[in-house]
Design a protein around this motif. Structure first.
Motif, short mmCIF file in Angstrom:
data_model
loop_
_atom_site.label_atom_id
_atom_site.label_comp_id
_atom_site.label_asym_id
_atom_site.label_seq_id
_atom_site.Cartn_x
_atom_site.Cartn_y
_atom_site.Cartn_z
N ILE A 1 29.58 1.42 24.00
CA ILE A 1 30.11 0.11 23.63
C ILE A 1 29.05 -0.58 22.78
O ILE A 1 27.94 -0.84 23.25
CB ILE A 1 30.39 -0.72 24.90
N ALA B 1 30.07 -3.15 20.22
CA ALA B 1 30.51 -4.42 19.64
C ALA B 1 29.71 -5.55 20.27
O ALA B 1 29.61 -5.65 21.48
CB ALA B 1 31.99 -4.63 19.87
N SER C 1 37.13 -3.94 25.58
CA SER C 1 36.66 -3.40 24.30
C SER C 1 36.99 -1.92 24.19
O SER C 1 37.12 -1.22 25.20
CB SER C 1 35.17 -3.65 24.10
N SER D 1 34.38 -0.19 16.60
CA SER D 1 34.69 -0.82 17.89
C SER D 1 35.42 -2.13 17.67
O SER D 1 35.21 -2.81 16.66
CB SER D 1 33.44 -1.14 18.70
N ALA E 1 36.56 -5.66 20.20
CA ALA E 1 36.35 -6.22 21.53
C ALA E 1 36.99 -7.60 21.60
O ALA E 1 37.14 -8.31 20.60
CB ALA E 1 34.86 -6.33 21.83
#
Lengths: 704, 211
Positions: free
Chosen positions: A106, A108, A458, A470, A472
């Protein structure tokens, strides 16, 4: 004899006939693989692929055998083959193994820094410590990242159009109520913790995990180091003061005690000041930590830092003219953090933590005295781990208790808050290239008598090692600032909503990150100063994009990063009469950070240039609220660290100059009551100079 | 009956002798390949050869040890940091898989310390503060466990040689370590030609540079 010979010849021929030859290519589905090991199971017979991905070998095995292919970074390949054919040609595709470089994470809204480059960190811990103009201050280094703006005239981080109060600092997952040394109007301050205390720093500029709450804009997550590696004594002598520390390493634990005394008098005497100091800012700090391995996998950490800050100055009043005001500030802060981590089994980890923030502050304006006392305790317990190979989960609860009192001469205000929160969040890996994170956080405030549940979500897709995309989304709630909590009744949480889209390109030496965002603010507190009423009908928005580029290759031994942020934001909150661009939000922010180590002279040099376009300021004479802009901000800071040894003790000589060219920067204006006179809000001094020598005396000299 | 037993014995013994000679042949070839290797590709091909031997000779630490050592050297011959890391990690996991085998403790610790030092060299700024004391600890232990083993002295000497003097390294400090290693190499008598025996030439040439 002839007979025997025939037999031998026959035997040899049979042998020769029994040989099968195998050849072919090994690929990854995209490219040919070099160095793959292709062999017949349980035999020595095999070969390696060359630079064209080709292999060739022969075997005396017969019949149906198992062909094995191994290659670093790829899954084991096994296939049954029949060796009856004399020549066998194979084309083999291997499946890539998930690893830290090709697995989706992850990203973002998140900038992570840590000790190990393997995790594909954007910045290392050392980067934070060596950024010019930052001088190991985490906050100053974070300000060179996109999304964050240079605060300068106040403490705190302004992130994407958010006020400083919208950013929370977390130390091992627990709040730091006062992460800065001192708060004085229009004087910026350093963070309280040294960058060297932490093994990792995560700066999130939006849509962050459900693990964290009570921050509308951003969180700065600091992870403290584990056991110290060895026993050392450290001494620092600076133009600004002295530091001393002693660290002792035991078999399964380590402890540290440290003390420092800072006084800006020497440097304020040399460098011309814009302020008339009666007592130059000075501080005494005592601190320490104790860390113990409670088992193979468990660790208990106890940390404390206690500081007293003082300063006294005289300032020209705008009203009435030709008078001066005495400002006197005495501030005591103590922060204690205790955490315990242990694996419950192979898959689940337990985290328990407790933090205590104590603050006492006496602030005097001439003969008026403002006493502020703030006590905050927080406890949390959480688990995180794997439900199965594809599903990771985090759960936790936390509870916070704050008591704050303000006495201004004979007026007294106080409030007490009990805040409870819980969160659950899941990371689901569809494949190692696609991950979905979904979570929710519940918050209950006793003071506000309000319960809220906010979702966070996300998705990230890693196309290959180089490209990741990405998106989110998240909702956030935060209690209004302490001033409103104390004075207002019937107010509610303030709220924000974040949308992010992020693209990241990363190779070993380059990183490019582009992120676009939109934030909607609702329920911001507005005050009506005429009848002292407070409502939650404020609102606002912020939108824009950030670009980050880092290049560790083009310049030999050099390393630089560039960040640019574009921000469009307006809000109506506090005492704003209309929707306006707030005073803390510059439209364009640009940073360039350069570092180079020069082995010949054993010196690391660094330079940071920051540009920010003008900010709005309050001009009582203007017809439109916040319609005037300051001039743009420019700052070039440089530093150099010379590494040497004094009597075989590792020594660093450090020099830094902030705002080398002494460019006159202004952060806004203050006006007299009738609006006829004004003065610029400026930095304490146009330039800052810092010289220091740091000696590390190792009792266990590494090499002896 | 007796004849049959004899025959079976004979066949079995011939079988074992053949297997042994296979192993010896394989190992001899591997060590020759290692000596002839010049590029990363050569070293990986050599490592693969040892991997194949190890896959047949279960519970024998020797080919696994050489497989790990060859990956270590292969890592020194690639340019990309991520590939260096991959190879050092592979070397480390191979070595750790034989920790509880019959490998001499001093040799195990030496190679482990050496791999750690090379891991550090990929990113010294971020890894040295934590990694160097740990790696040096292993090498010191290796020296204490077997003071006659030249390799922990050589590896430590080599690392000291390349460490800047303000970090406590330099030629002056490397010299006694290397000199000791060279002396020990002279009297080293490998009981078996497949036992660890690397480092002599390099130790001698580094010592010359210290003079």
């Amino acid at each position: 004899m002839k007979k025997y010979l025939t037999i031998i010849i026959l035997f040899l021929t049979v042998q020769a006939n029994a040989q099968s030859s195998l050849k072919g290519k090994v690929n990854s589905g995209k490219e040919l693989l070099v160095g793959a090991n292709v062999f017949i199971k349980n035999t020595y017979d095999g070969g390696s692929t060359n630079s064209n991905g080709e292999f060739k070998f022969s075997t005396t095995e017969k019949g149906v055998v198992v062909l094995v292919v191994t290659c670093i970074g790829y899954e084991l390949y096994e296939k049954q083959i029949d060796l009856n054919a004399k020549e066998i040609t194979l084309n083999i595709s291997l499946i890539e193994k998930p690893n830290e470089l090709n697995t989706v994470t992850i990203t973002a809204g998140t900038f992570e820094s840590g000790a190990d480059i393997k995790k594909a960190m954007i910045l290392s811990s050392l980067d934070i410590a060596t950024t010019a103009g930052a001088e190991a201050d985490i906050y100053s280094a974070i300000q060179t990242l996109p999304g964050a703006q240079a605060a300068n005239q106040e403490e705190g981080l302004f992130v994407r159009g958010g006020a400083a109060s919208e950013t929370k600092t977390l130390f091992d997952g627990l709040w730091v109520q006062k992460p800065f040394m001192n708060d004085m109007p229009n004087v910026s301050q350093r963070g309280r913790f040294s960058a060297f205390e932490f093994k990792g720093t995560t700066f999130s500029s939006g849509a962050y995990s459900a693990q964290y709450g009570q921050a509308l804009s951003s969180v700065l997550i600091l992870d403290s180091k584990d056991l110290a590696d060895n026993t050392t004594s450290d001494i620092g002598v600076m133009t600004a003061g002295l530091t001393a520390g002693y660290t002792k390493r035991f078999k399964n634990s380590s402890m540290n005690v440290n003390a420092s005394y800072f006084n800006l008098k020497p440097s304020n005497t040399v460098v011309p000041q814009n302020l008339d100091w009666l007592e130059d800012p000075n501080s005494i700090s005592l601190g320490g930590n104790y860390r113990v391995k409670t088992s193979q996998t468990g660790i208990l950490k106890i940390f404390n830092s206690t500081t007293q800050n003082k300063m006294k100055l005289r300032r020209e009043n705008l009203d009435p003219i030709n008078t001066k005001m005495l400002i006197d500030n005495d501030d005591r802060t103590s922060y204690t953090n205790i955490t315990y981590q242990e694996y419950l089994n192979d898959d689940w980890k337990l985290n328990i933590g407790y933090a205590m923030n104590l603050q006492e502050n006496v602030f005097k304006l001439d003969t008026n005295v403002l006493n502020r006392n703030d006590y905050l305790h927080q406890a949390r317990i959480g688990v995180n781990g794997y439900i199965n190979k594809k599903l990771q989960a985090k759960f936790g609860v936390e509870s916070l208790n704050q008591w704050k009192e303000e006495k201004y001469n004979n007026f007294r205000n106080r409030f007490e808050e009990k805040l409870s929160a819980g969160y659950a969040e899941f990371d689901y890996y569809f494949t190692y290239k696609v991950v979905l994170r979904a979570g929710a956080r519940a918050e209950y405030s006793q003071k506000l008598n309000q319960f809220a549940i906010v979702p966070r979500i996300s998705v990230a897709y890693k196309q290959n090692k180089l490209h990741q995309y990405s998106v989110a989304y998240g909702q956030f709630v935060q209690s209004p600032v302490d001033g409103y909590m104390m004075l207002a009744n019937n107010i509610k949480f303030e709220q924000a909503e974040h949308y992010l889209a992020n693209y990241q390109f990363q190779t070993e030496k380059y990183i490019l990150r582009v992120e676009a965002y939109r934030k909607n603010y609702t329920d911001l507190v507005r005050e009506n100063s005429i009848n002292n009423t407070y409502t939650n009908n404020g609102n606002g928005y912020a939108q824009g994009f950030d670009i980050f580029w880092r290049d560790r290759k083009t310049i030999k031994r050099g390393d630089y990063w560039i960040s640019y942020s574009y921000l469009d934001t307006k809000r109506i909150f506090r005492d704003y009469p209309t929707l306006a661009r707030p005073t803390f939000a510059a439209t364009h922010t640009f940073n360039i950070v350069y570092k180079e180590y020069i082995p010949k002279i054993q010196t690391q040099i660094a330079a940071t240039y920051t540009f920010a376009s003008g900010r709005t300021y309050r001009n009582p004479n203007a017809t439109e609220f916040l319609s005037n802009y300051t001039k743009a901000y420019h700052n070039l800071s440089i530093n150099a660290s010379y590494l040497t040894s004094i009597k075989s003790h590792f020594t660093v000589l450090f020099l830094s100059i902030g705002n080398v060219f002494g460019i006159e920067n202004e952060f806004g204006y203050e006006y007299s009551n009738d609006g006829s006179r004004r003065r610029a809000i400026e930095p304490n001094a146009p330039r800052s100079i810092f010289i220091g020598i740091f000696i590390s005396i190792g009792d266990d000299n590494v090499l002896n | 009956m007796k004849k049959l037993v004899l025959l079976i014995c004979l066949v079995l013994s011939v079988g074992t002798t053949m297997a042994q000679s296979n192993f010896e042949k394989g190992m001899t070839k591997g060590i020759e390949m290692l000596k002839a290797s010049k590029t990363a590709e050569d070293f990986v091909a050599t490592a693969n050869h040892f991997e194949r031997i190890a896959s047949v000779e279960n519970n024998n630490w020797v080919p696994v040890y050489w497989n790990a050592y060859t990956y270590l050297i292969a890592g020194m011959n690639v340019k990309k940091e991520s590939q260096q890391d991959e190879m050092y990690d592979k070397a480390m996991s191979l070595l750790e898989s034989i920790e509880n085998s019959k490998i001499e403790r001093s040799e195990y610790l030496t190679l482990k310390g050496y791999i750690m030092l090379m891991k550090i060299s990929v990113s010294p700024m971020s890894r040295a503060p934590q990694g160097t004391p740990a790696a040096m600890g292993l090498l010191t232990e290796a020296q204490n466990v077997n003071p006659k083993n030249p390799r922990p002295f050589y590896v430590m000497g080599q690392n000291t040689f390349y460490t800047p003097s303000f970090f406590g390294g330099g030629k002056d400090k490397a010299k006694p370590l290397l000199a000791n290693a060279v002396e020990l190499y002279k009297v080293e008598s490998p009981s078996d030609s497949f036992m660890p025996k690397w480092g002599r030439g390099r130790a001698e040439s580094l010592l010359k540079e210290c003079e």
